[in-house]
Design an enzyme around this catalytic site. Structure first.
Site, PDB file in Angstrom:
ATOM      1  N   ASP A 129       0.818  -1.207   0.000  1.00 22.64           N
ATOM      2  CA  ASP A 129       0.000   0.000   0.000  1.00 22.64           C
ATOM      3  C   ASP A 129       0.860   1.268   0.000  1.00 22.64           C
ATOM      4  O   ASP A 129       1.846   1.356   0.719  1.00 22.64           O
ATOM      5  CB  ASP A 129      -0.859  -0.030   1.280  1.00 22.64           C
ATOM      6  CG  ASP A 129      -1.795   1.149   1.382  1.00 22.64           C
ATOM      7  OD1 ASP A 129      -2.587   1.348   0.447  1.00 22.64           O
ATOM      8  OD2 ASP A 129      -1.727   1.879   2.384  1.00 22.64           O
ATOM      9  N   GLU A 181       1.145  -0.589  -5.210  1.00 25.88           N
ATOM     10  CA  GLU A 181       0.076   0.399  -5.345  1.00 25.88           C
ATOM     11  C   GLU A 181       0.720   1.781  -5.389  1.00 25.88           C
ATOM     12  O   GLU A 181       0.929   2.431  -4.372  1.00 25.88           O
ATOM     13  CB  GLU A 181      -0.926   0.328  -4.184  1.00 25.88           C
ATOM     14  CG  GLU A 181      -2.178   1.177  -4.439  1.00 25.88           C
ATOM     15  CD  GLU A 181      -2.354   2.391  -3.517  1.00 25.88           C
ATOM     16  OE1 GLU A 181      -3.258   3.202  -3.785  1.00 25.88           O
ATOM     17  OE2 GLU A 181      -1.605   2.556  -2.544  1.00 25.88           O
TER      18      GLU A 181
HETATM   19  C1  GLC Z   1      -3.876   3.520  -0.072  1.00 24.68           C
HETATM   20  C2  GLC Z   1      -5.274   2.994  -0.015  1.00 24.68           C
HETATM   21  C3  GLC Z   1      -6.209   4.067   0.393  1.00 24.68           C
HETATM   22  C4  GLC Z   1      -5.773   4.607   1.719  1.00 24.68           C
HETATM   23  C5  GLC Z   1      -4.332   5.047   1.678  1.00 24.68           C
HETATM   24  C6  GLC Z   1      -3.786   5.190   3.045  1.00 24.68           C
HETATM   25  O1  GLC Z   1      -3.667   4.388  -1.106  1.00 24.68           O
HETATM   26  O2  GLC Z   1      -5.631   2.452  -1.252  1.00 24.68           O
HETATM   27  O3  GLC Z   1      -7.518   3.591   0.469  1.00 24.68           O
HETATM   28  O4  GLC Z   1      -6.568   5.699   2.067  1.00 24.68           O
HETATM   29  O5  GLC Z   1      -3.478   4.110   1.098  1.00 24.68           O
HETATM   30  O6  GLC Z   1      -3.553   3.908   3.585  1.00 24.68           O
HETATM   31  C1  GLC Z   2      -3.294   9.269  -3.568  1.00 21.83           C
HETATM   32  C2  GLC Z   2      -2.179   8.350  -3.311  1.00 21.83           C
HETATM   33  C3  GLC Z   2      -2.635   6.931  -3.345  1.00 21.83           C
HETATM   34  C4  GLC Z   2      -3.869   6.745  -2.505  1.00 21.83           C
HETATM   35  C5  GLC Z   2      -4.910   7.723  -2.836  1.00 21.83           C
HETATM   36  C6  GLC Z   2      -6.059   7.605  -1.890  1.00 21.83           C
HETATM   37  O1  GLC Z   2      -3.688   9.189  -4.877  1.00 21.83           O
HETATM   38  O2  GLC Z   2      -1.158   8.528  -4.264  1.00 21.83           O
HETATM   39  O3  GLC Z   2      -1.626   6.111  -2.876  1.00 21.83           O
HETATM   40  O4  GLC Z   2      -4.417   5.508  -2.728  1.00 21.83           O
HETATM   41  O5  GLC Z   2      -4.371   9.005  -2.732  1.00 21.83           O
HETATM   42  O6  GLC Z   2      -7.015   8.506  -2.256  1.00 21.83           O
END
Ligand code: GLC
Ligand code: GLC
Length: 663
Positions: A305, A347
């Site tokens: 993540d 991700e």
């Molecule tokens: C990732 C998840 C998102 C979350 C963020 C913080 O981007 O996909 O849902 O808010 O990380 O963990």
């Molecule tokens: C941003 C971050 C991503 C996260 C997202 C959540 O785009 O780059 O990691 O999942 O915010 O909204």
């Protein structure tokens, strides 16, 4: 001045020196390994296997560690901890998982198979808990899924927990979902059904009530060093100069004042998600332990993540730093040693140039493809595939042995992460275009079919992202409200067109569960105070099991949902019976029609042509385009069994999709 040859020689010497140090360190640490084997009772053949893996991966792991932490006076101690952590986790791995490891070491590209089709869901919203989820394994099989991503299910802080991404304990399951034992049983049931289990590794931050954060709050300096904590605004302000705001509606800036410790804490996301300080090797070691614990639960793919944010350095924007890559590589090599069956998924929802940097056999073997996702929606809005085509022509190919995860919607928002330069060469002003896309997908642009809502609108920068389910963004919600039959028809075709691309273009297709029924936005999320402030909950609706009844034609005659479900199910099964869809090899077919996307897929001598029409007008492509590309003269569309001859123009209905096989 020194010449190139000297530089090469210096580098070679440096590398030799590191090899030597790696070896020496390992020799010195051997007695510690012996202790682990004796305590756990690990057999001789297992020990040998571990040794073989060390031969291969200790040195690359050591190299990453020395780069990140070599300057610490206690470096040797941390190396010892890392090695012992790997050994212990290896020794505790179950026989079944060891067997999986063995298979995957021999067949490392298993995830590139045409058989792999994914789905993602929230356990509570889908089936209440883990026990009941086990009863739904036949549902996944029926649809054709072989990869299941369960949204974070570990113990979380009370109240708002960012959909599970604020973890207070990586070793216990959220009690409302079940127990670690339930999770193990589910993992076994999935493995038996041929479904790979995907879980998150939320490693950029912990919840503010994680044990380490609690100890930090109690004033323990050792644990305050697990996070970024500052007594005054001086450092935060220096950092802020170069930082983006990810959740600007939560709080301005990236730091949160903690009254108890009277300190500013780094919080990239919500204020209760405390960023971990990986500059501290103890954090790396501790999180490796958590990672391998999760691996041993029976996970096949680990979703890493928020990878972009894990390393910070003053004077930079603290995103995508080289050390973030070294860090993930270190996690990866440790995993190759202790649990090599596990694959990492990145991700990184960032600029496309940065997304690909995480993808490598030695880092993350698979990755979300946010650029393809965003540009498929962009093409639907503009009815033109020019930016999409230009982008994938330059940015789709990946290193061997790695793969994209292609998706359309997920639990998060849509951000328009295309490259401004790519847009500019087509005469598109990126800023204006993003403004247009935001207006289009929030339904404010005249004639828009979409019903999305804004996420994290930043009034200072004008920036915004989009929330909404696939069906609501594709026009179904509006068409239903307006009782517009043709509108409904078009929205279903839009959805199938997009699915048809992600299922065929190369990589792992990933559904976000609910898409199989065309589920609409759920506006009720605002009633729950823990969710009301986060519009992403609009596209996280609860599964409605009564929809299954509509599969019965006697009970529901004209069911759109049945049509969506059956069409998707059919596409999945066609994908799975055509070898051409395996792997990543994709070649665009040049054509002069700006509304079409066309490409060739091939693998092991099997070949298919895909053509999609992104407009609600009929379009055609010259049959010669296919013939001169040497692809054959007669084709059949696998989706409809319609036959085509290249002596005529190939005609496509509004939003039509062809999967052509030469006959
Ligand atoms: C990732 C998840 C998102 C979350 C963020 C913080 O981007 O996909 O849902 O808010 O990380 O963990
Ligand atoms: C941003 C971050 C991503 C996260 C997202 C959540 O785009 O780059 O990691 O999942 O915010 O909204």
């Amino acid at each position: 001045m020194i010449g190139l040859n000297e530089v090469i020689e210096i580098e070679q010497n440096y590398r030799d020196e590191i090899e030597f140090q790696a070896d020496l360190t390992l020799q010195r640490l051997r007695p510690r390994l012996q202790e682990v084997w004796e305590t756990i009772g690990t057999g001789a053949s297992e020990q040998e296997l571990f040794d073989e893996r060390l031969q291969q991966y200790w040195s690359p792991l050591f190299r990453r560690l020395i780069k990140l932490y070599g300057s610490r006076y206690d470096f040797f101690y941390h190396c010892e901890q890392v090695l012992v952590t790997c050994a212990r986790s290896f020794a505790e791995r179950s026989d079944e998982l060891r067997e999986t490891d063995r298979r995957r070491v021999i067949e490392p590209d298993w995830f590139q198979s045409e058989q792999i089709v994914g789905g993602a869901l929230y356990v509570d919203l889908f089936s209440e808990n883990l026990c009941k989820l086990r009863d739904h394994v036949p549902y996944f099989k029926e649809l054709g899924l072989t990869y299941l991503h369960l949204m974070p299910l570990f113990a979380v802080r009370p109240g708002n927990n960012d959909g599970g991404y604020a973890i207070s304990n990586y070793r216990s399951v959220d009690p409302s979902l079940g127990t670690v034992e339930d999770l193990r049983l589910l993992a076994d049931a999935l493995r038996e059904a041929g479904i790979n289990l995907v879980l998150d590794f939320v490693f950029n931050h912990t919840a503010d009530d994680h044990e380490w954060a609690m100890k930090a709050q109690a004033g323990q300096r050792e644990f305050q060093n697990y996070y970024y904590m500052f007594p005054d605004r001086e450092m935060p302000e220096q950092y802020e100069r170069n930082l983006r705001e990810i959740f600007p509606t939560v709080r301005r800036g990236n730091f949160t004042w903690h009254e108890g410790t009277r300190r500013w804490v780094w919080t990239t996301f919500n204020s209760f998600q405390w960023d971990l300080n990986y500059g501290n090797p103890a954090v790396f070691r501790s999180m490796l332990d958590e990672l391998l614990f999760i691996a041993n639960l029976g996970v096949d793919i680990l979703r890493l993540d928020a990878v972009a944010f894990v390393w910070k350095r003053l004077g930079t924007n603290c995103e995508n730093l080289p050390e973030a890559h070294e860090l993930i590589q270190a996690f990866n090599y440790a995993t190759r040693i202790a649990a090599p069956g596990l694959v990492f998924k990145s991700e990184a929802i960032v600029h496309p140039d940065e997304v690909v940097k995480y993808i490598d056999i030695g880092e993350c073997q698979i990755s979300y493809n946010p650029t393809l996702m965003a540009l498929l929606w962009e093409s639907l809005a503009t009815r033109r595939t020019t930016l999409l085509t230009r982008t994938i022509a330059r940015r789709f190919s990946l290193p061997t042995g790695t793969s994209w995860v292609n998706y359309l919607r997920c639990h998060d928002d849509i951000g328009w992460t295309f490259d401004d330069g790519d847009a500019w060469t087509l005469g598109i002003n990126a800023y204006d275009h993003r403004q247009f896309l935001n207006r289009f997908y929030t339904g404010q642009f005249e004639g828009s079919f979409a019903r999305g809502v804004p996420f994290q609108e930043n009034e200072l920068t004008g920036d915004m992202r989009i929330s909404g389910t696939m069906a609501s963004l594709a026009g179904l919600e509006k068409a239903i409200e307006e009782e517009d039959e043709w509108g409904k028809e078009l929205s279903v075709r839009r959805m199938m067109l997009l699915h048809g691309v992600t299922l065929s273009i190369g990589g792992i297709p990933l559904l976000y569960m609910g898409e199989e029924w065309g589920m609409l936005n759920d506006y009720d999320f605002v009633r729950d105070p823990a969710k009301a402030g986060d519009s992403r909950w609009i596209h996280r609706p609860k599964m409605k099991w009564e929809y299954l009844e509509e599969l019965d034609e006697d009970k529901a005659r004209d069911s759109l949902r049945r049509r969506i479900y059956r069409s998707l199910q059919k596409m999945i099964s066609i994908r799975k019976s055509n070898r051409a869809f395996a792997g990543q090899e994709m070649k665009l077919i040049a054509n002069s029609n700006p509304h079409l996307l066309s490409y060739i897929r091939q693998c092991d001598g099997s070949r298919l042509v895909v053509i999609g029409n992104f407009s609600e007008e009929e379009q055609s492509i010259d049959g010669n385009t296919l013939r001169t590309a040497g692809l054959g003269r007669f084709f059949v569309n696998l989706l409809t069994d319609t036959e085509y001859s290249t002596s005529l123009p190939i005609r496509l209905d509004p939003y039509d999709l062809l999967w052509l096989k030469s006959v």
